[in-house]
Design a protein around this motif. Structure first.
Motif, PDB file in Angstrom:
ATOM      1  N   HIS A 238     -39.922 -55.298 131.496  1.00 32.54           N
ATOM      2  CA  HIS A 238     -40.941 -54.691 131.874  1.00 32.54           C
ATOM      3  C   HIS A 238     -41.032 -53.262 131.199  1.00 32.54           C
ATOM      4  N   LYS A 239     -39.952 -52.799 130.932  1.00 31.66           N
ATOM      5  CA  LYS A 239     -39.970 -51.558 130.247  1.00 31.66           C
ATOM      6  C   LYS A 239     -40.231 -51.671 128.781  1.00 31.66           C
ATOM      7  N   GLY A 240     -40.398 -52.820 128.258  1.00 31.40           N
ATOM      8  CA  GLY A 240     -40.487 -53.059 126.559  1.00 31.40           C
ATOM      9  C   GLY A 240     -39.134 -53.064 125.945  1.00 31.40           C
ATOM     10  N   GLN A 241     -38.252 -53.255 126.700  1.00 31.22           N
ATOM     11  CA  GLN A 241     -36.742 -53.458 126.176  1.00 31.22           C
ATOM     12  C   GLN A 241     -36.432 -54.708 125.817  1.00 31.22           C
ATOM     13  N   ARG A 242     -35.785 -55.002 124.734  1.00 25.98           N
ATOM     14  CA  ARG A 242     -35.414 -56.482 124.576  1.00 25.98           C
ATOM     15  C   ARG A 242     -34.202 -56.816 125.376  1.00 25.98           C
ATOM     16  N   LYS A 243     -34.549 -58.062 125.897  1.00 25.39           N
ATOM     17  CA  LYS A 243     -33.583 -58.715 126.692  1.00 25.39           C
ATOM     18  C   LYS A 243     -32.811 -59.788 126.208  1.00 25.39           C
ATOM     19  N   LEU A 244     -31.839 -60.463 126.669  1.00 27.65           N
ATOM     20  CA  LEU A 244     -31.109 -61.411 126.464  1.00 27.65           C
ATOM     21  C   LEU A 244     -31.982 -62.628 126.188  1.00 27.65           C
ATOM     22  N   ALA A 245     -31.830 -63.310 124.907  1.00 28.69           N
ATOM     23  CA  ALA A 245     -32.597 -64.543 124.593  1.00 28.69           C
ATOM     24  C   ALA A 245     -32.092 -65.642 125.742  1.00 28.69           C
ATOM     25  N   PRO A 246     -33.103 -66.891 125.714  1.00 28.46           N
ATOM     26  CA  PRO A 246     -32.720 -67.782 126.732  1.00 28.46           C
ATOM     27  C   PRO A 246     -31.350 -68.662 126.262  1.00 28.46           C
ATOM     28  N   GLU A 295     -41.517 -55.571 114.372  1.00 25.38           N
ATOM     29  CA  GLU A 295     -42.719 -55.849 114.592  1.00 25.38           C
ATOM     30  C   GLU A 295     -43.147 -56.708 115.683  1.00 25.38           C
ATOM     31  N   PHE A 296     -42.252 -57.864 115.683  1.00 25.24           N
ATOM     32  CA  PHE A 296     -42.539 -58.622 116.962  1.00 25.24           C
ATOM     33  C   PHE A 296     -42.231 -57.957 118.257  1.00 25.24           C
ATOM     34  N   TYR A 297     -41.111 -57.329 118.634  1.00 27.23           N
ATOM     35  CA  TYR A 297     -40.886 -56.803 119.809  1.00 27.23           C
ATOM     36  C   TYR A 297     -41.545 -55.190 119.921  1.00 27.23           C
ATOM     37  N   ASP A 298     -41.432 -54.357 119.041  1.00 30.70           N
ATOM     38  CA  ASP A 298     -41.879 -52.941 119.191  1.00 30.70           C
ATOM     39  C   ASP A 298     -43.138 -52.528 118.479  1.00 30.70           C
ATOM     40  N   ALA A 299     -43.913 -53.351 118.127  1.00 29.85           N
ATOM     41  CA  ALA A 299     -45.259 -52.977 117.162  1.00 29.85           C
ATOM     42  C   ALA A 299     -46.110 -52.137 118.166  1.00 29.85           C
ATOM     43  N   LYS A 300     -46.588 -50.977 117.852  1.00 32.02           N
ATOM     44  CA  LYS A 300     -47.340 -50.036 118.761  1.00 32.02           C
ATOM     45  C   LYS A 300     -48.414 -50.578 118.972  1.00 32.02           C
ATOM     46  N   ASP A 301     -49.092 -51.385 118.268  1.00 30.94           N
ATOM     47  CA  ASP A 301     -50.211 -52.095 118.465  1.00 30.94           C
ATOM     48  C   ASP A 301     -49.927 -53.388 119.081  1.00 30.94           C
ATOM     49  N   SER A 302     -50.346 -53.414 120.328  1.00 32.06           N
ATOM     50  CA  SER A 302     -49.951 -54.727 121.365  1.00 32.06           C
ATOM     51  C   SER A 302     -50.444 -56.026 120.735  1.00 32.06           C
ATOM     52  N   LYS A 303     -51.413 -56.205 119.858  1.00 30.97           N
ATOM     53  CA  LYS A 303     -52.064 -57.139 119.410  1.00 30.97           C
ATOM     54  C   LYS A 303     -51.238 -57.710 118.313  1.00 30.97           C
ATOM     55  N   ARG A 304     -50.255 -56.960 117.914  1.00 27.08           N
ATOM     56  CA  ARG A 304     -49.275 -57.407 116.784  1.00 27.08           C
ATOM     57  C   ARG A 304     -48.081 -57.793 117.152  1.00 27.08           C
ATOM     58  N   ARG A 305     -47.595 -57.488 118.396  1.00 28.62           N
ATOM     59  CA  ARG A 305     -46.542 -57.969 119.230  1.00 28.62           C
ATOM     60  C   ARG A 305     -46.495 -59.443 119.573  1.00 28.62           C
ATOM     61  N   ASN A 306     -45.216 -60.185 119.770  1.00 26.34           N
ATOM     62  CA  ASN A 306     -45.215 -61.392 120.068  1.00 26.34           C
ATOM     63  C   ASN A 306     -45.660 -62.577 119.039  1.00 26.34           C
ATOM     64  N   LYS A 307     -45.688 -61.838 117.853  1.00 25.62           N
ATOM     65  CA  LYS A 307     -45.867 -62.844 116.556  1.00 25.62           C
ATOM     66  C   LYS A 307     -45.434 -62.146 115.327  1.00 25.62           C
ATOM     67  N   PHE A 308     -45.011 -63.001 114.099  1.00 21.46           N
ATOM     68  CA  PHE A 308     -44.495 -62.345 112.917  1.00 21.46           C
ATOM     69  C   PHE A 308     -46.098 -62.407 112.253  1.00 21.46           C
ATOM     70  N   PRO A 309     -46.087 -61.482 111.403  1.00 16.65           N
ATOM     71  CA  PRO A 309     -47.100 -61.328 110.451  1.00 16.65           C
ATOM     72  C   PRO A 309     -47.474 -62.502 109.505  1.00 16.65           C
ATOM     73  N   GLY A 310     -48.760 -62.641 109.119  1.00 17.66           N
ATOM     74  CA  GLY A 310     -49.101 -63.705 108.087  1.00 17.66           C
ATOM     75  C   GLY A 310     -49.666 -65.123 108.874  1.00 17.66           C
ATOM     76  N   LYS A 311     -49.808 -65.954 108.194  1.00 14.28           N
ATOM     77  CA  LYS A 311     -50.490 -67.211 108.576  1.00 14.28           C
ATOM     78  C   LYS A 311     -49.485 -68.126 109.426  1.00 14.28           C
ATOM     79  N   SER A 312     -49.813 -68.845 110.668  1.00 14.19           N
ATOM     80  CA  SER A 312     -48.827 -69.565 111.247  1.00 14.19           C
ATOM     81  C   SER A 312     -49.464 -70.864 111.607  1.00 14.19           C
ATOM     82  N   VAL A 313     -48.468 -71.786 112.127  1.00 14.38           N
ATOM     83  CA  VAL A 313     -49.031 -73.116 112.419  1.00 14.38           C
ATOM     84  C   VAL A 313     -48.304 -73.684 113.744  1.00 14.38           C
TER      85      VAL A 313
END
Length: 365
Positions: A238-246, A295-313
């Motif tokens: 909730h603080k925006g800090q990375r936590k342990l992967a599943p 970019e995935f975890y820390d992007a200042k723009d929230s719309k760019r978080r939780n994804k990598f840049p570029g096209k995806s499938v």
């Protein structure tokens, strides 16, 4: 009481998958063992062809649970070739599910049976699996000064001589990135600073030895190197800090909604041959991974978080790829357990298979 029951039921979601995957291991091991004995008088490539098919059956069943059962969305970025290739697969390492990610990509190339791993030496003592991974073409390595380069080269040359299809998975960090163990991360960053390398935030400083030996030994055998970056959605607090992967258990409890996988296919001609230069090249590749993960975890723009840049499938795995294997192995195991003699054979396989396997890996790499 009701809430407690609901929570308990939710936490038990992993029990069925774990029971089936572990429960079918002796059945699979017996089938493989019979083939191993029958193939002793045949050329190595015949053994490998059937072994790859058997491995495909088992791992397809595993993917039924990790993809179809969990309903996880697999989002692929970059260019994943449709055709099979002989490759080295380099990835960041953060949890046990990382092993399954390689399966997820390989099955989409119809190359699932071709996966071999470079594994930490301690894993060779796993019951049944430790011995089998070695027989399937996996390479066990020790760290730092104990790394046996000659042993690894000999094993890879034997695979090439047998014309074994190669999808060799290496995690160059050597250990998992764990934000709950900051000392490991700090030591990795201190080492990079001391060596004049870029300091990495979301990955550890990679080790080059296994990668160099693999590329150098198989350079005329490989088609490419896959540089893979993996991110699990939902691994920020909730603080925006990375936590342990599943963990595998958490993943099977459907706690990861989406997996993001970025693939960069690299030609062999673009990789330096000398270890000193390859070391810097590998670090630069991990610096690219680090930027993707920032970019995935820390992007200042929230719309760019939780994804990598570029096209995806959004890549969905068909049940046709996984369900038949589940029914086949599950049916064989159930049939064995229905008879007294079958149950005795099942138990003896666990016991004697483990003992023989441990003896084998202690004598032969």
């Amino acid at each position: 009481m009701l809430l407690s029951l609901v929570l308990h039921t939710y936490s038990m979601r992993y029990v069925l998958p774990a029971a089936v995957m572990m429960g079918t291991a002796p059945t699979y091991f017996l089938a493989w063992g019979v083939w191993r004995l029958l193939s002793t008088v045949l050329p190595a490539r015949f053994y490998r062809e059937v072994d790859d098919r058997l491995y495909t059956i088992y791992q397809s069943m595993v993917l039924f649970f990790f993809e179809n059962y969990t309903g996880v969305q697999v989002i692929i970025y970059g260019d994943l070739p449709k055709n099979k290739e002989n490759v080295i697969y380099l990835s960041n390492h953060q949890c046990t599910v990382d092993w399954i990610i390689a399966d997820m990509l390989a099955v989409r190339q119809n190359a699932l049976g071709h996966i071999r791993y470079v594994l930490k030496d301690g894993l060779k003592w796993l019951p049944l699996y430790g011995w089998y991974f070695s027989q399937h073409g996996g390479v066990y390595v020790k760290r730092s000064a104990n790394f046996n380069e000659k042993e690894m080269r000999e094993k890879l040359r034997a695979q090439m001589k047998a014309k074994t299809p190669m999808y060799l998975v290496i995690f160059p960090e050597g250990t998992r990135y764990n934000p709950e163990i900051p000392k490991v991360i700090a030591d990795s960053q201190s080492f990079a600073e001391k060596e004049g390398l870029a300091i990495l935030k979301h990955v550890l400083t990679p080790r080059v030895k296994a990668t160099h030996v693999a590329v150098d030994t198989m350079k005329d055998y490989l088609d490419a190197v896959y540089d893979v970056t993996v991110a699990y959605e939902g691994t920020v607090d909730h603080k925006g800090q990375r936590k342990l992967a599943p963990s595998m258990t958490e993943f099977l409890c459907k706690e990861c909604p989406r997996v993001h996988i970025f693939i960069d296919r690299i030609e062999l001609k673009d990789i330096p041959e000398e270890q000193m230069y390859m070391r810097r090249w590998l670090h630069e590749r991990f610096a690219i991974k680090d930027k993707l993960l920032i970019e995935f975890y820390d992007a200042k723009d929230s719309k760019r978080r939780n994804k990598f840049p570029g096209k995806s499938v959004h890549s969905k795995l068909s049940l046709k790829k996984t369900l038949p294997s589940l029914l086949f192995l599950g049916g064989l195991t159930a049939s064995m357990l229905l008879t007294e003699s079958g149950r005795k054979l099942y138990v003896k396989t666990w016991i004697y298979g483990t003992l023989i396997g441990c003896l084998w890996v202690s004598i032969k790499p």
